[in-house]
Scaffold this motif. Structure first.
Motif, PDB file in Angstrom:
ATOM      1  N   VAL A 146       0.987  -1.126  -0.067  1.00 58.45           N
ATOM      2  CA  VAL A 146       0.124  -0.181  -0.033  1.00 58.45           C
ATOM      3  C   VAL A 146       0.961   1.296  -0.063  1.00 58.45           C
ATOM      4  O   VAL A 146       0.633   2.122  -0.861  1.00 58.45           O
ATOM      5  CB  VAL A 146      -0.850   0.068   1.151  1.00 58.45           C
ATOM      6  CG1 VAL A 146      -1.651   1.455   1.406  1.00 58.45           C
ATOM      7  CG2 VAL A 146      -1.937  -1.212   1.121  1.00 58.45           C
ATOM      8  N   LEU A 147       1.929   1.088   0.805  1.00 60.57           N
ATOM      9  CA  LEU A 147       2.874   2.222   0.850  1.00 60.57           C
ATOM     10  C   LEU A 147       3.289   2.646  -0.405  1.00 60.57           C
ATOM     11  O   LEU A 147       3.654   3.849  -0.997  1.00 60.57           O
ATOM     12  CB  LEU A 147       3.863   2.325   1.899  1.00 60.57           C
ATOM     13  CG  LEU A 147       3.440   2.350   3.414  1.00 60.57           C
ATOM     14  CD1 LEU A 147       4.465   1.847   4.307  1.00 60.57           C
ATOM     15  CD2 LEU A 147       2.901   3.722   3.668  1.00 60.57           C
ATOM     16  N   GLU A 172       7.700   5.182   8.308  1.00 61.48           N
ATOM     17  CA  GLU A 172       7.493   4.588   7.222  1.00 61.48           C
ATOM     18  C   GLU A 172       7.210   5.379   5.993  1.00 61.48           C
ATOM     19  O   GLU A 172       7.466   5.380   4.930  1.00 61.48           O
ATOM     20  CB  GLU A 172       6.509   3.285   7.177  1.00 61.48           C
ATOM     21  CG  GLU A 172       7.121   2.362   8.313  1.00 61.48           C
ATOM     22  CD  GLU A 172       5.912   1.422   8.485  1.00 61.48           C
ATOM     23  OE1 GLU A 172       6.246  -0.046   8.683  1.00 61.48           O
ATOM     24  OE2 GLU A 172       4.678   1.595   8.721  1.00 61.48           O
ATOM     25  N   LEU A 173       6.300   6.344   6.359  1.00 67.82           N
ATOM     26  CA  LEU A 173       5.770   7.375   5.157  1.00 67.82           C
ATOM     27  C   LEU A 173       6.961   8.156   4.955  1.00 67.82           C
ATOM     28  O   LEU A 173       7.139   8.402   3.723  1.00 67.82           O
ATOM     29  CB  LEU A 173       4.708   8.058   6.050  1.00 67.82           C
ATOM     30  CG  LEU A 173       3.472   7.661   6.013  1.00 67.82           C
ATOM     31  CD1 LEU A 173       2.302   8.528   7.108  1.00 67.82           C
ATOM     32  CD2 LEU A 173       2.704   7.266   4.646  1.00 67.82           C
ATOM     33  N   GLU A 175      10.264   7.365   5.084  1.00 62.73           N
ATOM     34  CA  GLU A 175      11.114   6.700   4.193  1.00 62.73           C
ATOM     35  C   GLU A 175      10.494   6.391   2.828  1.00 62.73           C
ATOM     36  O   GLU A 175      11.567   6.352   1.901  1.00 62.73           O
ATOM     37  CB  GLU A 175      11.265   5.380   4.858  1.00 62.73           C
ATOM     38  CG  GLU A 175      12.366   5.325   6.238  1.00 62.73           C
ATOM     39  CD  GLU A 175      12.339   4.283   7.148  1.00 62.73           C
ATOM     40  OE1 GLU A 175      11.742   3.105   6.562  1.00 62.73           O
ATOM     41  OE2 GLU A 175      13.249   4.270   8.232  1.00 62.73           O
ATOM     42  N   THR A 176       9.225   5.988   2.718  1.00 64.65           N
ATOM     43  CA  THR A 176       8.737   5.524   1.232  1.00 64.65           C
ATOM     44  C   THR A 176       8.406   6.776   0.453  1.00 64.65           C
ATOM     45  O   THR A 176       8.621   6.738  -0.730  1.00 64.65           O
ATOM     46  CB  THR A 176       7.398   4.713   1.709  1.00 64.65           C
ATOM     47  OG1 THR A 176       7.649   3.660   2.503  1.00 64.65           O
ATOM     48  CG2 THR A 176       7.016   4.086   0.504  1.00 64.65           C
ATOM     49  N   LEU A 177       7.960   7.744   0.970  1.00 68.85           N
ATOM     50  CA  LEU A 177       7.303   8.869   0.240  1.00 68.85           C
ATOM     51  C   LEU A 177       8.284  10.156   0.280  1.00 68.85           C
ATOM     52  O   LEU A 177       8.039  11.156  -0.666  1.00 68.85           O
ATOM     53  CB  LEU A 177       5.842   9.435   0.936  1.00 68.85           C
ATOM     54  CG  LEU A 177       5.017   8.362   0.995  1.00 68.85           C
ATOM     55  CD1 LEU A 177       3.662   8.958   1.488  1.00 68.85           C
ATOM     56  CD2 LEU A 177       4.755   7.454  -0.244  1.00 68.85           C
ATOM     57  N   GLY A 178       9.320  10.039   1.047  1.00 67.87           N
ATOM     58  CA  GLY A 178      10.047  11.430   1.278  1.00 67.87           C
ATOM     59  C   GLY A 178       9.402  12.341   1.787  1.00 67.87           C
ATOM     60  O   GLY A 178       8.259  12.340   2.334  1.00 67.87           O
ATOM     61  N   ASN A 179      10.195  13.555   2.118  1.00 67.91           N
ATOM     62  CA  ASN A 179       9.394  14.631   2.829  1.00 67.91           C
ATOM     63  C   ASN A 179       8.103  15.238   2.395  1.00 67.91           C
ATOM     64  O   ASN A 179       8.426  15.672   1.033  1.00 67.91           O
ATOM     65  CB  ASN A 179      10.271  15.591   3.293  1.00 67.91           C
ATOM     66  CG  ASN A 179      10.036  16.507   4.619  1.00 67.91           C
ATOM     67  OD1 ASN A 179       9.432  15.889   5.241  1.00 67.91           O
ATOM     68  ND2 ASN A 179      10.875  17.659   4.627  1.00 67.91           N
ATOM     69  N   ARG A 180       7.202  15.205   3.002  1.00 70.15           N
ATOM     70  CA  ARG A 180       5.891  15.911   2.374  1.00 70.15           C
ATOM     71  C   ARG A 180       5.217  16.974   3.434  1.00 70.15           C
ATOM     72  O   ARG A 180       5.638  16.335   4.600  1.00 70.15           O
ATOM     73  CB  ARG A 180       4.866  14.780   1.980  1.00 70.15           C
ATOM     74  CG  ARG A 180       5.387  13.697   0.952  1.00 70.15           C
ATOM     75  CD  ARG A 180       4.973  14.025  -0.550  1.00 70.15           C
ATOM     76  NE  ARG A 180       5.194  12.857  -1.186  1.00 70.15           N
ATOM     77  CZ  ARG A 180       4.015  12.037  -1.601  1.00 70.15           C
ATOM     78  NH1 ARG A 180       3.028  12.153  -1.475  1.00 70.15           N
ATOM     79  NH2 ARG A 180       4.689  11.000  -2.619  1.00 70.15           N
ATOM     80  N   ARG A 181       4.514  17.703   3.019  1.00 67.63           N
ATOM     81  CA  ARG A 181       3.605  18.440   3.972  1.00 67.63           C
ATOM     82  C   ARG A 181       2.500  17.494   4.598  1.00 67.63           C
ATOM     83  O   ARG A 181       2.193  16.572   3.859  1.00 67.63           O
ATOM     84  CB  ARG A 181       2.981  19.660   3.369  1.00 67.63           C
ATOM     85  CG  ARG A 181       3.911  20.833   2.779  1.00 67.63           C
ATOM     86  CD  ARG A 181       3.132  22.096   2.501  1.00 67.63           C
ATOM     87  NE  ARG A 181       2.108  21.784   1.347  1.00 67.63           N
ATOM     88  CZ  ARG A 181       1.178  22.502   0.970  1.00 67.63           C
ATOM     89  NH1 ARG A 181       0.907  23.492   1.729  1.00 67.63           N
ATOM     90  NH2 ARG A 181       0.430  22.306  -0.107  1.00 67.63           N
TER      91      ARG A 181
END
Length: 278
Positions: A146-147, A172-173, A175-181
């Motif tokens: 899902v991630l 986990e977010l 590491e998987t998605l990178g830095n986001r708002r």
């Protein structure tokens, strides 16, 4: 004649969010199916509702669902409530609704509080398009799957999380998605409601030093379409135009459509693609 199933939204914290219609229906139906009767009795007592209750939850949703269908078919009207929020959203209510339609039983939904929508409107992020993921799967492989799907999601992402798992999920977010708002919403509609508008990295740093408290809704920025498009173009350009054409031709596309798709993928004109092939 069959009875009717009423999906009744209940408050997610503040009891003043209970609608007049839900109070009336809960008092009029023959039976209330509740996720946790011990929790729901407090709500019913607060509003002076004396309707009998029965339990309907994740662990009895099939067997109890069949019994509820029998009662509905006999003419009983039943209200379904969850511990908080709208039945059918991230709870077994969806199974009962499906069973009702299969059995020809009428269903109606009484709108009200929903933590996901409340957090989304409070987040300060785009609300036009959003992806609701509820709780991430507990299974490690399914969770990672899902991630991975969320990496290129361009819509605003809405997730639920319990306080004791918040740090792990933020990690986990990140590491998987990178830095986001991200906006971390907690204790929604309650006295200590907060909307922490930040980034994934800053949220992770904050909660490493501060103990997470209260049920959370995470509202996460979707990926930029422009950035995603640029990445896709860069990936395609690692192939030669000829290899790119062969990729689509091998999938059964005719030459004209393949050329059109190659031009679109690479941000080129069709004539430019044709010249490259020559």
């Amino acid at each position: 004649m069959s009875g009717k199933l009423y999906l009744c939204a209940t408050p997610i914290g503040n009891l003043e969010d209970m609608t007049y219609r839900v109070v009336r229906i809960l008092g009029e139906v023959d039976l209330i199916a509740a996720e946790d009767t011990r929790n729901s009795i407090k709500l019913l007592n607060h509003f002076g509702i004396k309707t009998p209750m029965t339990s309907y939850h994740e662990y009895n949703k099939i067997d109890k669902g069949r019994k509820l269908i029998e009662k509905l078919q006999s003419g009983m009207n039943i209200a379904l409530i969850t511990d908080a929020g709208t039945p059918g959203i991230s709870d077994p209510g969806e199974e009962l609704v499906k069973m009702c339609y299969e059995a020809g039983v009428e269903v109606t939904s009484l709108p009200g509080a929903s933590a996901g929508i409340t957090a989304l409107t409070l987040s300060g992020l785009s609300t036009r398009r959003f992806a609701f993921e509820a709780f991430l799967p507990a299974d490690k492989k399914e969770r990672q799957s899902v991630l991975s799907e969320l990496v290129n999601e361009t819509r605003t992402i809405v997730l639920y999380e319990a306080p004791h798992r918040l740090r792990k999920t933020l990690q986990e977010l990140s590491e998987t998605l990178g830095n986001r708002r991200i906006t971390v919403c907690r204790e929604l509609t309650k006295k200590h409601e907060t909307a922490f508008v930040t980034t994934l990295e800053e949220a992770l740093s904050y909660y490493e030093e501060n103990e997470p408290k209260g049920e959370c809704v995470l509202v996460l920025e979707g990926r930029s379409r422009k950035e995603l498009r640029q990445q896709e173009e860069a990936e395609w350009k690692e192939m030669s135009v000829k290899e790119h054409m062969e990729f689509y031709l091998n999938q059964g596309m005719d030459r004209k459509d393949a050329m059109k798709q190659v031009a679109k993928d690479r941000g080129m004109g069709k004539r430019d693609v044709y010249r490259e092939l020559l």
